[in-house]
Design an enzyme around this catalytic site. Structure first.
Site, PDB file in Angstrom:
ATOM      1  N   GLY A  28       0.807  -1.211   0.000  1.00 34.77           N
ATOM      2  CA  GLY A  28       0.000   0.000   0.000  1.00 34.77           C
ATOM      3  C   GLY A  28       0.839   1.259   0.000  1.00 34.77           C
ATOM      4  O   GLY A  28       0.564   2.206  -0.745  1.00 34.77           O
ATOM      5  N   VAL A  49      12.512  -2.677   8.665  1.00 38.04           N
ATOM      6  CA  VAL A  49      11.980  -3.949   9.126  1.00 38.04           C
ATOM      7  C   VAL A  49      12.602  -4.309  10.473  1.00 38.04           C
ATOM      8  O   VAL A  49      13.819  -4.517  10.572  1.00 38.04           O
ATOM      9  CB  VAL A  49      12.260  -5.067   8.109  1.00 38.04           C
ATOM     10  CG1 VAL A  49      11.720  -6.403   8.620  1.00 38.04           C
ATOM     11  CG2 VAL A  49      11.646  -4.725   6.756  1.00 38.04           C
ATOM     12  N   THR A  63       5.276  -7.104   3.720  1.00 40.13           N
ATOM     13  CA  THR A  63       5.007  -8.514   4.016  1.00 40.13           C
ATOM     14  C   THR A  63       4.761  -9.343   2.761  1.00 40.13           C
ATOM     15  O   THR A  63       5.338 -10.417   2.585  1.00 40.13           O
ATOM     16  CB  THR A  63       3.783  -8.627   4.951  1.00 40.13           C
ATOM     17  OG1 THR A  63       4.093  -8.013   6.201  1.00 40.13           O
ATOM     18  CG2 THR A  63       3.406 -10.077   5.185  1.00 40.13           C
ATOM     19  N   GLY A  68       5.068 -13.154   2.726  1.00 39.42           N
ATOM     20  CA  GLY A  68       3.625 -13.361   2.678  1.00 39.42           C
ATOM     21  C   GLY A  68       3.179 -14.035   1.401  1.00 39.42           C
ATOM     22  O   GLY A  68       3.613 -15.136   1.061  1.00 39.42           O
ATOM     23  N   CYS A  69       2.329 -13.346   0.661  1.00 41.04           N
ATOM     24  CA  CYS A  69       1.639 -13.930  -0.493  1.00 41.04           C
ATOM     25  C   CYS A  69       2.584 -14.587  -1.499  1.00 41.04           C
ATOM     26  O   CYS A  69       2.332 -15.717  -1.941  1.00 41.04           O
ATOM     27  CB  CYS A  69       0.838 -12.858  -1.222  1.00 41.04           C
ATOM     28  SG  CYS A  69       0.094 -11.600  -0.182  1.00 41.04           S
ATOM     29  N   PRO A  71       6.077 -15.610  -1.478  1.00 41.89           N
ATOM     30  CA  PRO A  71       6.794 -16.843  -1.120  1.00 41.89           C
ATOM     31  C   PRO A  71       5.840 -17.972  -0.738  1.00 41.89           C
ATOM     32  O   PRO A  71       6.123 -19.153  -0.993  1.00 41.89           O
ATOM     33  CB  PRO A  71       7.674 -16.420   0.055  1.00 41.89           C
ATOM     34  CG  PRO A  71       7.055 -15.184   0.598  1.00 41.89           C
ATOM     35  CD  PRO A  71       6.450 -14.496  -0.587  1.00 41.89           C
ATOM     36  N   ASP A 356      -3.065  -2.897   6.698  1.00 38.68           N
ATOM     37  CA  ASP A 356      -3.461  -3.824   7.766  1.00 38.68           C
ATOM     38  C   ASP A 356      -3.644  -3.170   9.126  1.00 38.68           C
ATOM     39  O   ASP A 356      -4.198  -3.797  10.037  1.00 38.68           O
ATOM     40  CB  ASP A 356      -2.411  -4.926   7.898  1.00 38.68           C
ATOM     41  CG  ASP A 356      -2.405  -5.865   6.703  1.00 38.68           C
ATOM     42  OD1 ASP A 356      -3.197  -5.639   5.771  1.00 38.68           O
ATOM     43  OD2 ASP A 356      -1.591  -6.803   6.692  1.00 38.68           O
ATOM     44  N   HIS A 496     -16.234 -25.929 -21.545  1.00 44.68           N
ATOM     45  CA  HIS A 496     -16.131 -27.354 -21.241  1.00 44.68           C
ATOM     46  C   HIS A 496     -14.872 -27.952 -21.848  1.00 44.68           C
ATOM     47  O   HIS A 496     -14.524 -27.631 -22.982  1.00 44.68           O
ATOM     48  CB  HIS A 496     -17.363 -28.070 -21.785  1.00 44.68           C
ATOM     49  CG  HIS A 496     -17.452 -29.509 -21.391  1.00 44.68           C
ATOM     50  ND1 HIS A 496     -17.733 -29.909 -20.096  1.00 44.68           N
ATOM     51  CD2 HIS A 496     -17.280 -30.638 -22.117  1.00 44.68           C
ATOM     52  CE1 HIS A 496     -17.743 -31.231 -20.049  1.00 44.68           C
ATOM     53  NE2 HIS A 496     -17.474 -31.699 -21.268  1.00 44.68           N
TER      54      HIS A 496
END
Length: 518
Positions: A28, A49, A63, A68-69, A71, A356, A496
């Site tokens: 963000g 960090v 993160t 986070g997402c 790795p 967050d 399909h």
């Protein structure tokens, strides 16, 4: 309310060094900084960090890209490849293994069971690939900041007043017309459990472990816990999840689907569950292993087991310590979440918060939400006549467990609470996964639509369990945002053969697909 852009005239006042100071360089904060700079603002970005309890750290990016997402999905891919190897035998591939096991009475096709994968898998190779991705992303981020002439400070920021930020480790201060707080969150380890802080890791550590985790206990029932347990088991490690009550408790996760996901992990993916159970203490043994004492909530007495690794995934907290919020009057909840309005504005007029750490009544702790918040905030601050705000209706997400769970909209439980059970029409069924047929895998997919009777069965909840759930659900989000009804779903001709076409053939009272092609 007048648009923030109306304040643009005073925004560029020379009394401040910067038009915008952003504290926190995650998804963000980066999007906000870059968008604001592209719109002509002079921007400073602070990011630092703090080491995890086990000393893990990383560079710019937050993160998602570091721990986070990204790795997580890469390790999920790695685990899936083990399953693909197992399936390849059935599809006719002759692979160069010393031996295959056709004697398993439960599954004569199970040539590559999870407990035999470790000799063929190298943890350090995977970790190095993850770290290479991390380093590459940080390099790109730094280049994008330089290109936009954004001043980057590798430091923590502390509010001195509503326009002044002090950089940690020095007496340097910088001033800005607007300040945005986006430091993100960090994993929570319960300090009341003796030995937890010293002897357990979190998602801040798992992706850079210097040696394979071995037999692992994952504490928690969150999506982070289930995802981590899923890829560890898929890589061949003996994996147990300790859950205090039930998995995926958040109101946006449908509990029927959560139970299906957990059952699949137990039955088909070698994940064990201790439930309902809590750890009592964690002790480090002489050989480095962890002795975990735990107890069941519904039984007397304590039990023990030994693990190579203990990982906590028991929630996250807003990383606001050190921001000095009280001194400038920024209001926050008792949990530390910064209170904002629908413009991400805090109780201090020129200070905003995104990501967050915020409390806005929705509290989606998701990377795409933080990115959208940052982008739209930059537009409102620096783009003329723009008052665009984030729409929090129908925010999708996916849990990347071994069989994935994608969702957008209401769970059945939340829909009953908001609209009433009598006003709901629910369509659901299991379906056969075509790619599993030759592989002789018994695992089935599941789809569910939650509709409002009094609005012509408008679809307000969509749930999918199966391969590539994120890719499937992403395409349906627009349908829910545009108010599509069950009849309009039925009018769509499916592609399909796909798993996603199961949504096109849902009928009341039909709960299982037994055939395909009509």
């Amino acid at each position: 309310m007048a648009s923030i852009a109306n304040e643009l005239k005073c925004l560029l006042s020379h009394q401040f060094q910067y038009d915008l100071i952003v504290i926190g360089g995650g998804s963000g904060g980066l999007r906000l900084s870059k968008t604001a700079a592209d719109l002509g603002a002079k921007v400073a970005l602070l990011d630092y960090v703090k080491p995890s309890t086990q000393g893990s750290t990383w560079k710019l990016g937050g993160t998602c890209v570091n721990v986070g997402c990204i790795p997580k999905k890469q390790m999920h891919f790695a685990a899936e490849m083990g399953d693909k190897i197992r399936e390849a035998f059935n599809y006719g591939w002759k692979l160069p293994f010393d031996e295959v096991d056709e004697s398993n009475e439960d599954d004569i096709f199970n040539h590559f069971p999870a407990h035999r994968r470790q000799p063929y898998f190298d943890w350090n190779t995977l970790v190095q690939g993850v770290l290479n991705t991390r380093s590459g992303s940080s390099f790109v981020y730094n280049g994008e900041l330089r290109k936009r002439k954004i001043d980057y400070f590798n430091a923590l920021g502390s509010l001195q007043d509503s326009h002044t930020v002090q950089l940690s480790g020095s007496f340097q201060t910088i001033t800005g017309q607007y300040i945005v707080l986006s430091p993100g969150g960090r994993p929570l380890i319960p300090s009341e459990i003796p030995g937890a802080l010293e002897n357990a890791i979190t998602s801040d550590d798992i992706f850079a472990l210097k040696k394979a985790p071995g037999k692992t206990l994952v504490v928690g029932g969150s999506y982070i816990a289930l995802e981590s347990a899923g890829f560890l088991a898929g890589l061949g490690f003996d994996t147990t999840v300790m859950v205090r009550s039930k998995v995926l408790r958040h109101e946006n996760f449908d509990q029927e689907v959560a139970s299906i996901v957990q059952q699949h992990m137990q039955d088909y993916h070698h994940v064990k569950f201790l439930q309902p159970a809590i750890p009592v203490r964690i002790e480090k043994l002489e050989d480095g292993k962890k002795l975990v004492t735990f107890k069941y909530a519904d039984k007397e007495g304590e039990l023990q087991d030994v693990f190579d690794t203990v990982m906590f995934a028991t929630g996250r907290y807003a990383d606001v310590k050190g921001l000095n919020l009280d001194s400038v009057g920024v209001q926050y909840t008792k949990e530390g979440k910064v209170i904002v309005n629908d413009e991400e504005r805090t109780s201090v007029n020129n200070i905003f918060a995104i990501g967050d750490i915020i409390e806005n009544g929705f509290n989606y702790e998701l990377t795409p939400v933080a990115i959208q918040q940052g982008k739209y905030l930059a537009w409102r601050l620096f783009k003329q006549n723009c008052d665009k705000k984030v729409d929090y209706q129908f925010v999708p997400t996916t849990v990347f467990t071994p069989i994935e769970y994608g969702v957008v909209g209401y769970s059945e439980e939340k829909a009953k609470r908001v609209f009433g059970a009598d006003n709901l029409m629910i369509y659901k069924k299991t379906f056969n996964i075509l790619e599993h047929k030759i592989a002789e895998k018994p695992e089935k997919g599941f789809v569910k639509l939650i509709c409002l009777k009094n609005e012509n069965e408008r679809v307000i909840g969509l749930h999918f369990v199966g391969p590539n759930a994120g890719e499937v659900v992403q395409g349906f989000v627009l349908a829910l945002k545009k108010g599509c009804t069950k009849e309009e779903f039925d009018d769509v001709i499916g592609i399909h053969p796909t798993n996603a076409e199961s949504f096109m053939y849902l009928e009341a009272g039909v709960y299982e697909d037994k055939t395909c092609c009509g």
